[in-house]
Structures are given as C-alpha cells and as structure tokens.
Design an enzyme around this catalytic site. Structure first.
Site, PDB file in Angstrom:
ATOM      1  N   GLU A 128     -30.325  73.812 -21.268  1.00  0.00           N
ATOM      2  CA  GLU A 128     -29.597  75.004 -20.855  1.00  0.00           C
ATOM      3  C   GLU A 128     -28.993  74.787 -19.476  1.00  0.00           C
ATOM      4  O   GLU A 128     -29.599  74.162 -18.604  1.00  0.00           O
ATOM      5  CB  GLU A 128     -30.549  76.209 -20.821  1.00  0.00           C
ATOM      6  CG  GLU A 128     -29.871  77.536 -20.541  1.00  0.00           C
ATOM      7  CD  GLU A 128     -30.811  78.720 -20.768  1.00  0.00           C
ATOM      8  OE1 GLU A 128     -31.349  78.831 -21.888  1.00  0.00           O
ATOM      9  OE2 GLU A 128     -31.016  79.505 -19.831  1.00  0.00           O
ATOM     10  N   ASP A 130     -27.226  77.238 -16.547  1.00  0.00           N
ATOM     11  CA  ASP A 130     -27.142  78.667 -16.257  1.00  0.00           C
ATOM     12  C   ASP A 130     -26.316  79.017 -15.025  1.00  0.00           C
ATOM     13  O   ASP A 130     -26.499  78.412 -13.964  1.00  0.00           O
ATOM     14  CB  ASP A 130     -28.540  79.242 -15.975  1.00  0.00           C
ATOM     15  CG  ASP A 130     -29.450  79.225 -17.185  1.00  0.00           C
ATOM     16  OD1 ASP A 130     -28.937  79.326 -18.301  1.00  0.00           O
ATOM     17  OD2 ASP A 130     -30.673  79.124 -16.996  1.00  0.00           O
ATOM     18  N   GLU A 132     -26.341  82.748 -13.284  1.00  0.00           N
ATOM     19  CA  GLU A 132     -26.880  84.102 -13.342  1.00  0.00           C
ATOM     20  C   GLU A 132     -26.441  84.841 -12.078  1.00  0.00           C
ATOM     21  O   GLU A 132     -26.746  84.404 -10.963  1.00  0.00           O
ATOM     22  CB  GLU A 132     -28.404  84.083 -13.447  1.00  0.00           C
ATOM     23  CG  GLU A 132     -28.897  83.534 -14.775  1.00  0.00           C
ATOM     24  CD  GLU A 132     -30.406  83.470 -14.857  1.00  0.00           C
ATOM     25  OE1 GLU A 132     -30.975  84.027 -15.823  1.00  0.00           O
ATOM     26  OE2 GLU A 132     -31.025  82.861 -13.958  1.00  0.00           O
ATOM     27  N   THR A 146     -28.148  79.264 -10.161  1.00  0.00           N
ATOM     28  CA  THR A 146     -27.915  78.251 -11.192  1.00  0.00           C
ATOM     29  C   THR A 146     -29.242  77.594 -11.538  1.00  0.00           C
ATOM     30  O   THR A 146     -30.157  77.523 -10.718  1.00  0.00           O
ATOM     31  CB  THR A 146     -26.919  77.177 -10.718  1.00  0.00           C
ATOM     32  OG1 THR A 146     -27.414  76.551  -9.531  1.00  0.00           O
ATOM     33  CG2 THR A 146     -25.557  77.784 -10.443  1.00  0.00           C
ATOM     34  N   ASP A 155     -37.119  75.106 -14.110  1.00  0.00           N
ATOM     35  CA  ASP A 155     -37.633  75.233 -12.733  1.00  0.00           C
ATOM     36  C   ASP A 155     -36.775  74.470 -11.728  1.00  0.00           C
ATOM     37  O   ASP A 155     -37.291  73.891 -10.772  1.00  0.00           O
ATOM     38  CB  ASP A 155     -39.085  74.744 -12.641  1.00  0.00           C
ATOM     39  CG  ASP A 155     -40.028  75.577 -13.496  1.00  0.00           C
ATOM     40  OD1 ASP A 155     -39.772  76.796 -13.629  1.00  0.00           O
ATOM     41  OD2 ASP A 155     -40.993  75.017 -14.038  1.00  0.00           O
ATOM     42  N   ARG A 156     -35.453  74.502 -11.934  1.00  0.00           N
ATOM     43  CA  ARG A 156     -34.537  73.812 -11.011  1.00  0.00           C
ATOM     44  C   ARG A 156     -33.539  74.826 -10.433  1.00  0.00           C
ATOM     45  O   ARG A 156     -32.345  74.587 -10.383  1.00  0.00           O
ATOM     46  CB  ARG A 156     -33.795  72.687 -11.737  1.00  0.00           C
ATOM     47  CG  ARG A 156     -34.696  71.584 -12.285  1.00  0.00           C
ATOM     48  CD  ARG A 156     -33.867  70.472 -12.899  1.00  0.00           C
ATOM     49  NE  ARG A 156     -34.681  69.354 -13.334  1.00  0.00           N
ATOM     50  CZ  ARG A 156     -35.109  69.159 -14.572  1.00  0.00           C
ATOM     51  NH1 ARG A 156     -34.802  70.048 -15.518  1.00  0.00           N
ATOM     52  NH2 ARG A 156     -35.823  68.089 -14.874  1.00  0.00           N
ATOM     53  N   GLU A 157     -34.059  75.934  -9.938  1.00  0.00           N
ATOM     54  CA  GLU A 157     -33.194  77.006  -9.471  1.00  0.00           C
ATOM     55  C   GLU A 157     -32.582  76.691  -8.105  1.00  0.00           C
ATOM     56  O   GLU A 157     -33.228  76.144  -7.224  1.00  0.00           O
ATOM     57  CB  GLU A 157     -33.968  78.318  -9.355  1.00  0.00           C
ATOM     58  CG  GLU A 157     -34.600  78.804 -10.644  1.00  0.00           C
ATOM     59  CD  GLU A 157     -36.020  78.305 -10.836  1.00  0.00           C
ATOM     60  OE1 GLU A 157     -36.433  77.369 -10.103  1.00  0.00           O
ATOM     61  OE2 GLU A 157     -36.713  78.836 -11.718  1.00  0.00           O
ATOM     62  N   ASP A 221     -37.237  93.488 -12.631  1.00  0.00           N
ATOM     63  CA  ASP A 221     -38.577  92.994 -12.303  1.00  0.00           C
ATOM     64  C   ASP A 221     -38.532  91.716 -11.470  1.00  0.00           C
ATOM     65  O   ASP A 221     -39.550  91.290 -10.921  1.00  0.00           O
ATOM     66  CB  ASP A 221     -39.396  92.757 -13.579  1.00  0.00           C
ATOM     67  CG  ASP A 221     -38.729  91.778 -14.537  1.00  0.00           C
ATOM     68  OD1 ASP A 221     -37.482  91.659 -14.496  1.00  0.00           O
ATOM     69  OD2 ASP A 221     -39.451  91.139 -15.329  1.00  0.00           O
ATOM     70  N   TRP A 222     -37.313  91.103 -11.328  1.00  0.00           N
ATOM     71  CA  TRP A 222     -37.234  89.868 -10.545  1.00  0.00           C
ATOM     72  C   TRP A 222     -35.885  89.633  -9.872  1.00  0.00           C
ATOM     73  O   TRP A 222     -35.793  88.882  -8.895  1.00  0.00           O
ATOM     74  CB  TRP A 222     -37.522  88.645 -11.426  1.00  0.00           C
ATOM     75  CG  TRP A 222     -36.473  88.397 -12.488  1.00  0.00           C
ATOM     76  CD1 TRP A 222     -36.447  88.912 -13.742  1.00  0.00           C
ATOM     77  CD2 TRP A 222     -35.296  87.582 -12.366  1.00  0.00           C
ATOM     78  NE1 TRP A 222     -35.325  88.481 -14.426  1.00  0.00           N
ATOM     79  CE2 TRP A 222     -34.604  87.651 -13.607  1.00  0.00           C
ATOM     80  CE3 TRP A 222     -34.755  86.795 -11.355  1.00  0.00           C
ATOM     81  CZ2 TRP A 222     -33.409  86.974 -13.837  1.00  0.00           C
ATOM     82  CZ3 TRP A 222     -33.563  86.124 -11.584  1.00  0.00           C
ATOM     83  CH2 TRP A 222     -32.907  86.217 -12.810  1.00  0.00           C
ATOM     84  N   GLY A 226     -36.532  89.592  -5.455  1.00  0.00           N
ATOM     85  CA  GLY A 226     -37.793  89.328  -6.139  1.00  0.00           C
ATOM     86  C   GLY A 226     -38.353  90.506  -6.901  1.00  0.00           C
ATOM     87  O   GLY A 226     -39.560  90.542  -7.186  1.00  0.00           O
ATOM     88  N   ARG A 300     -43.801  75.212  -4.076  1.00  0.00           N
ATOM     89  CA  ARG A 300     -43.750  74.910  -5.512  1.00  0.00           C
ATOM     90  C   ARG A 300     -43.811  73.418  -5.772  1.00  0.00           C
ATOM     91  O   ARG A 300     -44.399  72.980  -6.767  1.00  0.00           O
ATOM     92  CB  ARG A 300     -42.452  75.472  -6.123  1.00  0.00           C
ATOM     93  CG  ARG A 300     -42.379  76.981  -6.163  1.00  0.00           C
ATOM     94  CD  ARG A 300     -41.027  77.424  -6.713  1.00  0.00           C
ATOM     95  NE  ARG A 300     -40.823  76.994  -8.095  1.00  0.00           N
ATOM     96  CZ  ARG A 300     -39.639  76.993  -8.703  1.00  0.00           C
ATOM     97  NH1 ARG A 300     -38.561  77.383  -8.030  1.00  0.00           N
ATOM     98  NH2 ARG A 300     -39.538  76.598  -9.949  1.00  0.00           N
TER      99      ARG A 300
END
Length: 312
Positions: A128, A130, A132, A146, A155-157, A221-222, A226, A300
């Site tokens: 995927e 993205d 957003e 992205t 988990d590559r935001e 919710d996010w 956050g 993280r």
C-alpha cells in the site's frame, strides 16, 4: 502519453540549465521559488490527460455520498454523522503514475481524514502507498501523512504540514512508482522518496498490482493531534472535491510483458532519481515542513530501519 514523456524530460533538462543562468541574478531564496514555480507551470499542463471519473473509477462505499459534477469530470465526497464514502479504480496496476487534484474540507475539519492511496487488496502481505490528509482546527495547517506498506509491513509514517491552504483551491497529488523508487508529489514537488532497498533486505512493493482508492471518513480517535481534537459535527456535512483523474501504468490483466518493459516512460533513466530542481525542493520540504519521520523516532525504532540511511 508514452511518446510525450521523453520530450518532457529533454525539455526539463534544457529548461533547468537556462533557468539556472537567469536565476543567478537573484538571491538563493528567490531563485528557488521562481525556478520551482516556472518549472511546475511549464511542466504540468503537458504531463497529463485527465479522464472522467466513470472512465476509470467506481463507487465502493455509500453511493449517496458521492456526487458527480461538471459532467463527470469532478466529484464531491460527503461526510456526515451517518456515513463517509469511498471509490476505487476499476483496474489494478503494476507500476506507473497516478494523480488527482483535490480540494479538501475547509474550516474546522478536525478528526476527518481524506485518503488517496494505492492498495493490493490483500491481507497479511498487503502492499500500500498512502496519502492521508488529516483535518485541522480552523487556522491550523493541514497535515499530509504518507506511509508505505511492503509485503505486509508498514509503520513507515512521515508527516508534512502543507505550505498552502488545500481547502481554498485544487492541488495535484501524485504517486510515481517504478522498479527503483516511489515518489509522493504535491504540485510536482516531491515530499517523499522511498527507494528499492531489497539489497539491504528491506521489502519493496514490486510483485503485486495495486488499485487506486480514495475515502473520506471519520478518524477522530487518532487523526488530529493524536485524537485530542474531535469532530465538530455541528459543522457537518463536510465536503471534499476531486477532479483531473489520471492513471498511467500497466493495467492487470494486460500485456504480459508490460510491467517489466524498460521502454515504459516511468522506468526511464529520467525517473531513476530526482532532478536537481526536485532534489532542492525535496530538501526544502523536509527542512521547513516535515513534522514527523519514523526514521528519527527513537522511541519506536531505537535502531533506525536500514532504509533510513539510504538517502534520495
């Protein structure tokens, strides 16, 4: 379109050389913005041939909340307390370039998310790519997030605050995807580059075709700070607008040799790395507008993922 790309590439190289000579008369700051604006103005009109919505897309979710306008050349998406909505391409593609022009929700849009993405429509091994767009409280900048999923791993935001108000007018958002790299563009300005680092044992999405999707939905919710900022439903309904739909790539099913054909314009040497103008604008975005990068999030990732040191 394939015959136009090499012409554009040669024109871009000539233009960049001549622009450099002229821009030397100005300060470095003014030179950057002038070159960026001129390049975008001359480059963009030749690049795409937008289609009507129904040519390439279908409604997937809540057809009462998607309205075709301007003879089908644009659409309106609506979010209200009863539902959001979404649409998807009729075909899947393996490599190429996809773009849309979007005008986002104005005013108090906190808690809303408009997404434009590519997805393999698989589960545990999903690929995927993205965009957003995270809503805001009035007066705050819009944030675009992205993300890249490859072989089920995400988990590559990264997050960038846009340097303009995307609710006042349409702006182009594009994803360029070939065997060597993925580039996310905003008005032809690269905001993210994800390289093929399979040599470092980093998964890269190159085996599964992906469809093109978009949704408008509630995510309070996010999405905004956050999840601290909730949707103000008294402002509903919320509207986003899309137009100039352009998909250029290898549709699947299609000619068996298309995805691997090095003659596809998106696989050409001009698309193996950023141009000097693109590289400079990319650094400008990262220095001035990036607000989150998973590569620097030590909570993280105490040890940065291997792709983070690969550069552009």
């Amino acid at each position: 379109m394939a015959s136009i790309k090499p012409i554009i590439t040669r024109f871009s190289l000539i233009f960049n050389y001549k622009a450099t000579m002229v821009l030397s008369l100005f300060s470095a700051r003014n030179a950057f913005f002038i070159s960026l604006c001129l390049f975008a103005a001359l480059y963009r009109p030749v690049l795409s041939k937008p289609a009507k919505f129904a040519d390439d897309f279908r409604i997937t979710w809540s057809d009462t909340h998607i309205t075709q306008i301007d003879g089908g050349r644009a659409i309106q998406l609506k979010l209200d307390p009863s539902s959001g909505c979404g649409f998807a391409s009729k075909k899947q593609y393996l490599f190429g370039r996809v773009s849309m022009k979007i005008k986002l929700i104005p005013g108090d849009s906190a808690g809303t998310v408009a997404a434009f993405y590519m997805n393999s429509d698989t589960d545990s091994v999903r690929d995927e790519l993205d965009f957003e767009f995270l809503g805001n409280r009035s007066g705050q900048p819009y944030t675009v997030q992205t993300n890249v999923f490859a072989h089920g791993k995400g988990d590559r935001e990264q997050r960038v605050n846009l340097w303009f108000d995307p609710s006042r007018d349409f702006h182009e958002y594009a994803i360029s995807w070939n065997h060597l790299r993925i580039v996310f563009y905003v008005d032809n300005v690269p905001i993210r580059v994800y390289k093929n680092n399979e040599a470092r044992k980093v998964p890269y999405p190159r085996f599964q075709p992906m469809g093109v999707y978009s949704t408008l939905w509630e995510a309070d919710d996010w999405a905004t700070r956050g999840g601290i900022e909730k949707i103000n439903w008294s402002e509903a309904p919320f509207y986003a607008y899309y137009k100039d739909f352009d998909i250029e790539g290898c549709s699947v099913p299609g000619p068996a040799g298309c995805p691997a054909n090095p003659k596809n314009w998106w696989e050409g040497s001009a698309y193996h790395q950023l141009t000097p103008v693109e590289a400079r604008s990319y650094r400008w975005v990262r220095v001035n507008h990036m607000i989150y990068d998973y590569c620097t999030d030590k909570s993280r990732f105490p040890v940065p993922p291997p792709e983070c040191s690969a550069g552009i």
